[in-house]
Design a protein around this motif. Structure first.
Motif, PDB file in Angstrom:
ATOM      1  N   SER A  46      66.346  19.292  73.442  1.00  0.00           N
ATOM      2  CA  SER A  46      65.208  19.089  72.635  1.00  0.00           C
ATOM      3  C   SER A  46      64.658  17.603  72.529  1.00  0.00           C
ATOM      4  O   SER A  46      63.527  17.458  72.634  1.00  0.00           O
TER       5      SER A  46
ATOM      6  N   LYS B 152      54.849  20.296  73.264  1.00  0.00           N
ATOM      7  CA  LYS B 152      56.167  19.513  73.129  1.00  0.00           C
ATOM      8  C   LYS B 152      56.748  19.102  71.830  1.00  0.00           C
ATOM      9  O   LYS B 152      57.685  19.499  71.173  1.00  0.00           O
TER      10      LYS B 152
ATOM     11  N   MET C 238      65.258  15.741  83.054  1.00  0.00           N
ATOM     12  CA  MET C 238      64.047  15.852  82.396  1.00  0.00           C
ATOM     13  C   MET C 238      63.087  15.278  83.623  1.00  0.00           C
ATOM     14  O   MET C 238      62.132  15.861  83.768  1.00  0.00           O
TER      15      MET C 238
ATOM     16  N   SER D 173      59.279  14.509  77.546  1.00  0.00           N
ATOM     17  CA  SER D 173      59.195  14.751  79.018  1.00  0.00           C
ATOM     18  C   SER D 173      57.472  14.672  79.071  1.00  0.00           C
ATOM     19  O   SER D 173      57.190  14.450  80.294  1.00  0.00           O
TER      20      SER D 173
ATOM     21  N   THR E 199      59.997  21.516  69.962  1.00  0.00           N
ATOM     22  CA  THR E 199      61.271  20.562  69.802  1.00  0.00           C
ATOM     23  C   THR E 199      61.386  19.944  68.521  1.00  0.00           C
ATOM     24  O   THR E 199      62.593  19.761  68.138  1.00  0.00           O
TER      25      THR E 199
ATOM     26  N   SER F  79      60.367  17.396  85.747  1.00  0.00           N
ATOM     27  CA  SER F  79      58.903  17.173  85.766  1.00  0.00           C
ATOM     28  C   SER F  79      58.126  16.980  87.164  1.00  0.00           C
ATOM     29  O   SER F  79      57.097  17.546  87.136  1.00  0.00           O
TER      30      SER F  79
ATOM     31  N   THR G  91      63.293  16.630  75.716  1.00  0.00           N
ATOM     32  CA  THR G  91      61.965  17.521  76.013  1.00  0.00           C
ATOM     33  C   THR G  91      61.117  17.042  75.543  1.00  0.00           C
ATOM     34  O   THR G  91      59.717  16.875  76.199  1.00  0.00           O
TER      35      THR G  91
END
Length: 487
Positions: A57, A235, A131, A63, A239, A135, A60
């Motif tokens: 998390s 995001k 990550m 990211s 998260t 991407s 993320t």
């Protein structure tokens, strides 16, 4: 009655076919992922599971700063002009490489100043590489999405989950270390990157040399901010619960919250996510060519997701005690949180087509505002509720924010297309009525059948009831199946 087929006389993306490919792949992935998560959650202590979820998390959350909305912009613009797709991709790579370097440094610095133990920091270091690779792979797959081709991405999705499952099980059986679970993710991410690059190079003959064309970059930078802000908000929203639970509560609380969250997110990512991957280019196409078809496509998407989300929600609510007893007996205390999060499923499903419609129709600013509102609301509610109610507070936040988001989106959707409330209301009422019939029969049958018989029984009862209520016809299902198979 909602018709699911497209007008065959028009040149257009095949929504049903793309949805079938990606939905099948995501269904397989989520089934295998669910089994894998069950295995992991029953072999790790809750605090270890919480550390694993926190690391994923946390990375993320960062990211989006590698992408900053470039991938959806690339999809939209490449769908509009396929001849410029390679040039667009090269310039996107030129922008993402420096962003990736800055983001990686930020992740490593931040995790070191927040007093997390060494074992958690190691997990974050490894997850940050995952990550990074994911991407860039996402950007590469966007080119195929822009061409309405989800077949290769669907195959990749299936193979990636097989790699994660196989290596993760081996790691748990041999060492039991959480860090080795992240290494399994890293191996899958490397494979995904190599496959997407190879297909671009050899299938489409694309060059991947970064480029800096001032005209293209200027065009993308002009469009990008709204997508970037929307991505940041999403995001943070997706998260913040786990990250805040770790900091305001404990890693054990994160581990408990992960159980209902995993179930709800799995369903979210199978049907609406797969459907939206196909309808985003379709929305962009019809926005430029036919407002009438744009309206019909939105109604089809709304009907499809309503028909699926209502029985899913009702069925889960009826069966949650059995699900926890059979699958996660150590996590019985999450049942109240599970109930609350399950109620959010219809709002989650229906917010996918509304959000993607706004983005495809140059209303990304509205999307950004809406997601900014619910992100701020989520953070505020989590900060207030988590210290008082732990993971139950995160579940309450989840329900409230998803409800608010759908209503915010609909406010702007109705300004783009004329909504037929009679049609939308009819499908909602019929789906709800069929779901209630299903629930009553499941409740009656619950003492006599186990969970694995009750679930398919519920599906059969629901669709039989919906058919009797004229929620769909057999000819529509046949036509949808043929289109999904490319016939």
């Amino acid at each position: 009655m909602i018709k699911f087929g497209y007008n065959r006389t028009m040149a257009k993306p095949n929504l049903a076919k793309n949805t079938t490919y990606f939905t099948a792949a995501l269904t397989f992935q989520k089934v295998l992922s669910f089994i894998y998560f069950w295995f992991v959650s029953n072999h790790l202590f809750p605090n270890e599971l919480g550390q694993y979820i926190f690391a994923l998390s946390f990375t993320t959350l960062f990211s989006i700063f590698i992408d900053l909305g470039l991938s959806p912009v690339l999809t939209r613009e490449a769908a509009k002009d396929t001849n410029q797709a390679n040039s667009y991709l090269k310039n996107v790579l030129g922008l993402k490489i420096p962003l990736a370097i800055i983001t990686m440094i930020a992740v490593w610095l931040f995790i070191n100043i927040t007093n997390k133990p060494p074992e958690v920091r190691l997990l974050v270091y490894l997850a940050s590489i995952v990550m990074l690779l994911d991407s860039f792979s996402l950007t590469f797959w966007m080119i195929f999405r822009s061409r309405h081709n989800l077949k290769y991405e669907s195959i990749a999705t299936t193979l990636i989950q097989i790699i994660i499952f196989s290596l993760g099980i081996i790691a748990l059986k041999t060492t039991g270390k959480v860090s080795h679970l992240v290494l399994a993710l890293l191996a899958a991410s490397i494979f995904n990157s190599l496959l997407s690059v190879s297909l671009l190079k050899f299938k489409l003959k694309f060059s991947l040399r970064p480029q800096y064309n001032s005209e293209i970059i200027g065009k993308f930078l002009k469009i990008m901010p709204a997508f970037a802000l929307a991505g940041i908000f999403v995001k943070i929203y997706n998260t913040s619960d786990s990250v805040l639970l770790s900091y305001l509560g404990s890693d054990t609380a994160v581990g408990f919250f992960a159980v209902p969250a995993k179930v709800v997110y799995a369903f979210q990512q199978v049907i609406p996510a797969a459907f939206s991957a196909a309808i985003f280019p379709a929305f962009a196409y019809y926005y430029a060519t036919s407002k009438e078809q744009l309206e019909k496509t939105f109604e089809r998407a709304f009907a499809y997701l309503t028909i699926i989300s209502f029985p899913l929600t009702v069925g889960l609510i009826v069966l949650i005690p059995q699900i926890i007893t059979v699958i996660w007996p150590k996590y019985y205390s999450v049942i109240p949180c599970f109930y609350i999060m399950t109620l959010a499923i219809p709002f989650i499903f229906l917010a996918f087509p509304t959000g993607y419609l706004l983005n495809a129709c140059d209303r990304q600013n509205n999307t950004t505002i809406n997601r900014g509102i619910i992100t701020a609301l989520a953070v505020i509610l989590n900060i207030i509720l988590i210290p008082k109610f732990s993971f139950l507070g995160a579940g309450i936040t989840f329900l409230i924010t998803n409800l608010v988001l759908l209503f915010l989106d609909f406010h702007w959707v109705r300004k783009i297309i004329p909504l037929s409330y009679k049609i939308l209301g009819s499908i909602i009422l019929k789906s709800l009525a069929a779901s209630i019939v299903m629930a009553l029969i499941i409740i009656f049958a619950r003492p006599y059948f186990n969970l694995f018989l009750l679930a398919p029984l519920g599906v059969l009862i629901y669709f039989a009831s919906l058919y009797l209520l004229k929620g769909f016809t057999l000819s529509e299902i046949t036509d949808l199946a043929k289109r999904g198979l490319g016939q």
